[in-house]
Write an enzyme that holds these catalytic residues in place. Structure first.
Site, PDB file in Angstrom:
ATOM      1  N   MET A  75       0.872  -1.075   0.073  1.00 28.51           N
ATOM      2  CA  MET A  75       0.176  -0.079  -0.200  1.00 28.51           C
ATOM      3  C   MET A  75       0.941   1.148   0.052  1.00 28.51           C
ATOM      4  SD  MET A  75      -2.749  -1.137  -0.435  1.00 28.51           S
ATOM      5  CE  MET A  75      -3.040  -2.717  -0.964  1.00 28.51           C
ATOM      6  N   CYS A  76       2.106   1.101  -0.156  1.00 31.92           N
ATOM      7  CA  CYS A  76       2.946   2.418  -0.211  1.00 31.92           C
ATOM      8  C   CYS A  76       3.031   3.043  -1.743  1.00 31.92           C
ATOM      9  CB  CYS A  76       4.494   1.997  -0.103  1.00 31.92           C
ATOM     10  SG  CYS A  76       5.049   1.895   1.655  1.00 31.92           S
ATOM     11  N   HIS A  77       2.975   4.210  -1.754  1.00 29.98           N
ATOM     12  CA  HIS A  77       2.467   5.022  -2.958  1.00 29.98           C
ATOM     13  C   HIS A  77       4.173   5.158  -3.602  1.00 29.98           C
ATOM     14  CE1 HIS A  77      -0.692   6.560  -0.835  1.00 29.98           C
ATOM     15  NE2 HIS A  77      -1.258   6.642  -1.974  1.00 29.98           N
ATOM     16  N   MET A 113       8.774   4.826   5.349  1.00 26.14           N
ATOM     17  CA  MET A 113       8.711   3.497   4.707  1.00 26.14           C
ATOM     18  C   MET A 113       9.966   3.488   3.944  1.00 26.14           C
ATOM     19  SD  MET A 113       6.529   1.970   6.680  1.00 26.14           S
ATOM     20  CE  MET A 113       6.981   0.587   5.959  1.00 26.14           C
ATOM     21  N   GLU A 114      10.228   4.581   3.004  1.00 26.33           N
ATOM     22  CA  GLU A 114      11.409   4.445   2.361  1.00 26.33           C
ATOM     23  C   GLU A 114      12.683   4.491   3.009  1.00 26.33           C
ATOM     24  OE1 GLU A 114       8.111   5.241  -0.294  1.00 26.33           O
ATOM     25  OE2 GLU A 114       8.799   5.979   1.508  1.00 26.33           O
ATOM     26  N   ASP A 128      24.679 -10.594   4.106  1.00 23.16           N
ATOM     27  CA  ASP A 128      24.749 -11.346   2.848  1.00 23.16           C
ATOM     28  C   ASP A 128      26.305 -11.590   2.602  1.00 23.16           C
ATOM     29  OD1 ASP A 128      24.194 -13.086   0.355  1.00 23.16           O
ATOM     30  OD2 ASP A 128      24.801 -11.280  -0.574  1.00 23.16           O
TER      31      ASP A 128
END
Length: 163
Positions: A75-77, A113-114, A128
């Site tokens: 739901m992130c734009h 969120m970014e 990793d």
């Protein structure tokens, strides 16, 4: 039904319509850390990891991840980011690396969120690249440090005891 912005009256998931919001400058800073053995930390900062320069690879991965957040979180734009920064702070006393990311834009929705995604993927990249030396690394304490802009105003995590 609820006050959750991503749910409609029937409880169905939806993307929030931000078209009516004002365009403002929005900045978010997130932090996290990865704990490891002293040997792994020494390898990273001594540039003695077979896969290459760990921190530069993690920086690039964090920036790339911030730009792809809408592809990962439903739901992130999709956003037109104007700036992403990823930095690393060694803490040899605790055998860890603190990771900080900042994302910004002039837009109608925030960039929290970014910034969080950038920190997360940078930490995963460190894991990793170093897992052949240290499978016991621990990624933790990923959190929003601050955000400015938008209707909800300024948020500072240090109110809650976070660095």
């Amino acid at each position: 039904m609820t006050d959750f912005t991503h749910l409609d009256d029937q409880g169905r998931v939806r993307m929030v319509d931000v078209a009516g919001k004002d365009v403002t400058r929005r900045v978010a800073i997130a932090r996290g850390r990865i704990d490891m053995t002293a040997d792994t930390l020494d390898r990273i900062f001594g540039r003695n990891v077979k896969k290459g320069n760990v921190l530069e690879a993690a920086r690039i991965a964090g920036v790339m991840a911030a730009k792809r957040t809408a592809d990962l979180i439903p739901m992130c734009h999709p956003l037109n980011l104007t700036h992403v920064r990823v930095d690393f702070f060694p803490d040899p006393g605790h055998n860890r690396i603190e990771i900080e990311a900042e994302a910004s834009l002039a837009g109608r929705t925030g960039v929290e969120m970014e910034a969080l995604t950038a920190v997360s993927v940078a930490a995963l990249t460190i894991y990793d690249m170093c897992k052949s030396y240290d499978k016991g690394m621990i990624i933790s304490d990923i959190h929003l440090k601050s955000k400015t802009g938008g209707k909800s105003g300024t948020f500072l995590a240090d109110r809650y005891g976070h660095p």
